[in-house]
Design a protein around this motif. Structure first.
Motif, PDB file in Angstrom:
ATOM      1  N   ARG A 200       0.945  -1.348  -0.009  1.00 61.91           N
ATOM      2  CA  ARG A 200       0.012   0.015  -0.006  1.00 61.91           C
ATOM      3  C   ARG A 200       0.986   1.352  -0.049  1.00 61.91           C
ATOM      4  O   ARG A 200       0.809   2.293  -0.630  1.00 61.91           O
ATOM      5  N   ALA A 201       1.762   1.194   0.865  1.00 60.93           N
ATOM      6  CA  ALA A 201       2.797   2.397   0.836  1.00 60.93           C
ATOM      7  C   ALA A 201       3.517   2.605  -0.570  1.00 60.93           C
ATOM      8  O   ALA A 201       3.485   3.839  -0.911  1.00 60.93           O
ATOM      9  N   ARG A 202       3.847   1.603  -1.062  1.00 59.70           N
ATOM     10  CA  ARG A 202       4.332   2.024  -2.720  1.00 59.70           C
ATOM     11  C   ARG A 202       3.511   2.352  -3.589  1.00 59.70           C
ATOM     12  O   ARG A 202       3.621   3.341  -4.353  1.00 59.70           O
ATOM     13  N   VAL A 203       2.126   1.923  -3.421  1.00 56.94           N
ATOM     14  CA  VAL A 203       1.101   2.769  -4.267  1.00 56.94           C
ATOM     15  C   VAL A 203       0.939   4.229  -3.887  1.00 56.94           C
ATOM     16  O   VAL A 203       0.861   4.922  -4.732  1.00 56.94           O
ATOM     17  N   LYS A 204       0.826   4.381  -2.538  1.00 57.67           N
ATOM     18  CA  LYS A 204       0.650   5.904  -2.074  1.00 57.67           C
ATOM     19  C   LYS A 204       2.026   6.707  -2.525  1.00 57.67           C
ATOM     20  O   LYS A 204       1.671   8.056  -2.690  1.00 57.67           O
ATOM     21  N   LYS A 205       2.958   6.114  -2.529  1.00 51.89           N
ATOM     22  CA  LYS A 205       4.321   7.028  -3.126  1.00 51.89           C
ATOM     23  C   LYS A 205       4.315   6.984  -4.769  1.00 51.89           C
ATOM     24  O   LYS A 205       5.101   7.838  -5.170  1.00 51.89           O
ATOM     25  N   GLY A 206       3.239   6.512  -5.385  1.00 50.22           N
ATOM     26  CA  GLY A 206       3.380   6.787  -6.788  1.00 50.22           C
ATOM     27  C   GLY A 206       3.179   5.543  -7.714  1.00 50.22           C
ATOM     28  O   GLY A 206       3.284   5.748  -9.124  1.00 50.22           O
ATOM     29  N   GLU A 207       3.805   4.637  -7.149  1.00 49.55           N
ATOM     30  CA  GLU A 207       3.789   3.228  -8.067  1.00 49.55           C
ATOM     31  C   GLU A 207       2.461   2.980  -8.710  1.00 49.55           C
ATOM     32  O   GLU A 207       1.404   3.129  -8.056  1.00 49.55           O
ATOM     33  N   ASP A 208       2.129   2.158  -9.917  1.00 49.10           N
ATOM     34  CA  ASP A 208       1.103   1.982 -10.478  1.00 49.10           C
ATOM     35  C   ASP A 208       0.277   0.805  -9.879  1.00 49.10           C
ATOM     36  O   ASP A 208       1.000  -0.285  -9.689  1.00 49.10           O
ATOM     37  N   SER A 254      -7.940   2.902   0.241  1.00 54.47           N
ATOM     38  CA  SER A 254      -8.468   2.300   1.582  1.00 54.47           C
ATOM     39  C   SER A 254      -7.396   1.785   2.612  1.00 54.47           C
ATOM     40  O   SER A 254      -6.026   1.760   2.205  1.00 54.47           O
ATOM     41  N   PRO A 255      -7.462   1.966   3.803  1.00 55.96           N
ATOM     42  CA  PRO A 255      -6.359   1.295   4.666  1.00 55.96           C
ATOM     43  C   PRO A 255      -6.602  -0.154   4.641  1.00 55.96           C
ATOM     44  O   PRO A 255      -7.137  -0.805   3.948  1.00 55.96           O
ATOM     45  N   VAL A 256      -5.324  -1.044   5.147  1.00 53.43           N
ATOM     46  CA  VAL A 256      -5.423  -2.453   5.071  1.00 53.43           C
ATOM     47  C   VAL A 256      -6.494  -2.825   5.907  1.00 53.43           C
ATOM     48  O   VAL A 256      -6.558  -2.533   7.153  1.00 53.43           O
ATOM     49  N   GLU A 260     -12.201 -12.954   5.543  1.00 54.00           N
ATOM     50  CA  GLU A 260     -11.901 -14.303   5.927  1.00 54.00           C
ATOM     51  C   GLU A 260     -10.871 -14.857   4.664  1.00 54.00           C
ATOM     52  O   GLU A 260     -10.261 -15.863   4.649  1.00 54.00           O
ATOM     53  N   HIS A 261     -10.517 -13.943   3.720  1.00 55.03           N
ATOM     54  CA  HIS A 261      -9.540 -14.345   2.497  1.00 55.03           C
ATOM     55  C   HIS A 261      -8.321 -13.643   2.846  1.00 55.03           C
ATOM     56  O   HIS A 261      -7.438 -14.535   2.069  1.00 55.03           O
ATOM     57  N   GLY A 262      -8.051 -12.734   3.659  1.00 52.02           N
ATOM     58  CA  GLY A 262      -6.702 -12.554   4.067  1.00 52.02           C
ATOM     59  C   GLY A 262      -6.807 -10.778   4.309  1.00 52.02           C
ATOM     60  O   GLY A 262      -7.711 -10.330   4.675  1.00 52.02           O
ATOM     61  N   PHE A 263      -5.468 -10.258   4.042  1.00 55.96           N
ATOM     62  CA  PHE A 263      -5.227  -8.755   4.164  1.00 55.96           C
ATOM     63  C   PHE A 263      -5.666  -8.139   2.624  1.00 55.96           C
ATOM     64  O   PHE A 263      -4.742  -8.364   1.770  1.00 55.96           O
ATOM     65  N   HIS A 264      -6.375  -7.072   2.729  1.00 60.03           N
ATOM     66  CA  HIS A 264      -6.605  -6.409   1.299  1.00 60.03           C
ATOM     67  C   HIS A 264      -6.401  -4.641   1.550  1.00 60.03           C
ATOM     68  O   HIS A 264      -6.597  -4.301   2.946  1.00 60.03           O
ATOM     69  N   PHE A 265      -6.168  -4.049   0.535  1.00 65.08           N
ATOM     70  CA  PHE A 265      -6.591  -2.537   0.463  1.00 65.08           C
ATOM     71  C   PHE A 265      -7.210  -2.634  -0.935  1.00 65.08           C
ATOM     72  O   PHE A 265      -6.910  -3.244  -1.843  1.00 65.08           O
ATOM     73  N   LEU A 266      -7.952  -1.534  -0.997  1.00 68.60           N
ATOM     74  CA  LEU A 266      -8.495  -1.339  -2.258  1.00 68.60           C
ATOM     75  C   LEU A 266      -8.589   0.241  -2.566  1.00 68.60           C
ATOM     76  O   LEU A 266      -8.375   1.031  -2.078  1.00 68.60           O
ATOM     77  N   GLN A 267      -8.897   0.544  -3.927  1.00 72.30           N
ATOM     78  CA  GLN A 267      -9.132   1.862  -4.478  1.00 72.30           C
ATOM     79  C   GLN A 267     -10.402   1.718  -5.323  1.00 72.30           C
ATOM     80  O   GLN A 267     -10.555   0.827  -6.080  1.00 72.30           O
TER      81      GLN A 267
END
Length: 460
Positions: A200-208, A254-256, A260-267
């Motif tokens: 998530r941090a990598r996305v927030k810093k601008g990675e695709d 979203s935050p992480v 039941e499937h695991g850890f997500h974050f979404l846009q």
């Protein structure tokens, strides 16, 4: 991956050719229905999609395609008269579902667009009118049959008329399960939560977002599409996912969070009323030997208690202890997935999971199996299960007393088919229908052609 009748390259080239035919200045008219026309290119396009689905080449199937399009036109024209419509959100959802399937087969959006020679957005726009008409036709068919029902006398009449031709029923069983899924403790989960946070941090810093999803997301259905889930409503996803998706604005991440499937974050990509278009990245925690041991100990304890009881309540035990939501709220009973409308618990033994069939074959009615380790053939996930054999019905000739529920379903299907057939028979005679000579010899289209003197042209 399942092998298809043709290579994916050849199939998608066929799809491209079919689309190219649509651009011709002169396009053959395959049929006329009232004021509507069906083009040869419409049939070729759907035939290409038939091949994309993995079917073997079969030119005769074009007859079936034309028959389906004729019935769709008749239903859609009646829908206009009866004010039957569908919402834009329903059309969007169906388009997104189809595109996810196409992109998954092609290996991603870029490859699909390369083969089609157009953008996915353009392709969606081309599909939209036919998909809308198809959904409207489905809704109209439902309206035609909405008042159809069956009485016990209908079932008896159906049985008497069909009893000489009814086949025997295979051996069937009713099987219950209590599932114990290995669970990680907080310390074991922390590594995977931190991994999701790093992505998530990598996305927030601008990675695709799409590139990271394709490289790291463990959701096999959406990773190849850059995490894109298409449009969905509040009932489609698990509650934690829905809660995050519907409180964000377009473009927000979203935050992480854990499901039941695991850890997500979404846009969120777009909001349309009560539907959200979003993409996500999923990190799935790996099951440890320690978590397997804990699950087995719990399963052994529950089994020991139940075996020690003179009479156990399996339904109650499943609702309390089982980790499988699909069965725990059904008294733990497995459902016959080939008959989703009636949700029957009677399952032919040849339709059982081979792991379940192997164990239940040695059990007595009313008995429990000791906890066994199961591996899901689709996902590879492991769990321990206690099985319960509720009933066994041996193979037999159909009888009204023993098979009333099945015969009721068959009688209902027969009545629905006759109701729809009668509607089409009447409607065909009232509507001007012209079919190109190439298709008039198709067995499914015998009797479809009408003339201007016997039919009216129905406005669309």
């Amino acid at each position: 991956m399942k092998k298809l009748g043709l290579s994916l390259l050849n199939i998608l080239l066929i799809l491209s050719v079919a689309h190219a035919q649509e651009k011709r200045t002169i396009d053959k008219i395959a049929a006329v229905v009232g004021a509507s026309v069906i083009l040869q290119s419409d049939i070729e396009l759907e035939y290409a999609q038939y091949l994309v689905s993995g079917q073997q080449p079969n030119p005769a199937f074009k007859c079936v395609i034309l028959q389906n399009k004729l019935t769709q036109k008749l239903l859609a024209q009646q829908a206009i008269i009866d004010s039957v419509t569908v919402k834009d959100e329903e059309v969007d959802a169906d388009i997104e579902r189809r595109m996810r399937q196409f992109m998954a087969r092609a290996g991603g959006q870029d490859k699909l667009e390369s083969f089609l020679g157009r953008s996915v957005i353009q392709y969606k726009d081309e599909l939209r009118p036919d998909i809308r008409e198809g959904l409207i036709a489905q809704r109209m068919r439902q309206k035609i049959t909405e008042k159809v029902n069956t009485t016990p006398q209908d079932v008896k009449n159906y049985f008497e008329a069909k009893k000489d031709s009814l086949s025997s029923y295979n051996k069937e069983v009713e099987v219950g399960e209590i599932v114990f899924t290995p669970k990680l403790n907080k310390d074991e989960k922390q590594f995977y939560k931190e991994k999701a946070e790093e992505l998530r941090a990598r996305v927030k810093k601008g990675e695709d977002f799409g590139n990271i999803a394709r490289s790291y997301s463990q959701d096999p259905g959406s990773a190849v599409e850059g995490g894109d889930l298409g449009f969905f409503d509040r009932q489609t996803m698990v509650k934690e996912f829905t809660a995050n998706a519907f409180k964000l604005k377009a473009g927000e991440i979203s935050p992480v969070f854990e499901t039941e499937h695991g850890f997500h974050f979404l846009q969120v990509i777009e909001r349309r009323g009560e539907q959200v278009h979003a993409r996500h990245i999923l990190v799935v925690p790996a099951i440890t030997e320690q978590s397997l041991d804990r699950a087995k100990k719990t399963a052994d304890s529950v089994y020991t208690v139940m075996k020690g009881m003179k009479k156990f309540d399996f339904s109650n035990a499943a609702s309390v202890f089982s980790d499988e939501n699909e069965t725990k709220y059904n008294g733990g009973m497995l459902l016959n997935l080939d008959n989703e409308q009636t949700r029957t618990t009677h399952i032919p033994t040849d339709k059982l999971d081979p792991q379940v069939a192997l164990i239940t074959d040695t059990m007595k009615v009313g008995g429990l199996s000791a906890p066994q380790l199961f591996t899901d053939s689709r996902t590879g996930k492991k769990s321990f299960k206690i099985l319960y054999l509720k009933s066994v019905t041996d193979a037999h000739k159909a009888s009204l007393e023993q098979d009333f529920a099945k015969l009721r379903d068959d009688a209902m299907a027969d009545k629905l088919n006759r109701t729809v057939s009668q509607w089409f028979e009447k409607r065909r005679k009232e509507t001007f229908i012209k079919i190109d000579p190439e298709y008039q010899q198709c067995p499914p289209l015998k009797g479809w052609v009408t003339t201007p003197t016997t039919a009216q042209v129905n406005p669309q």
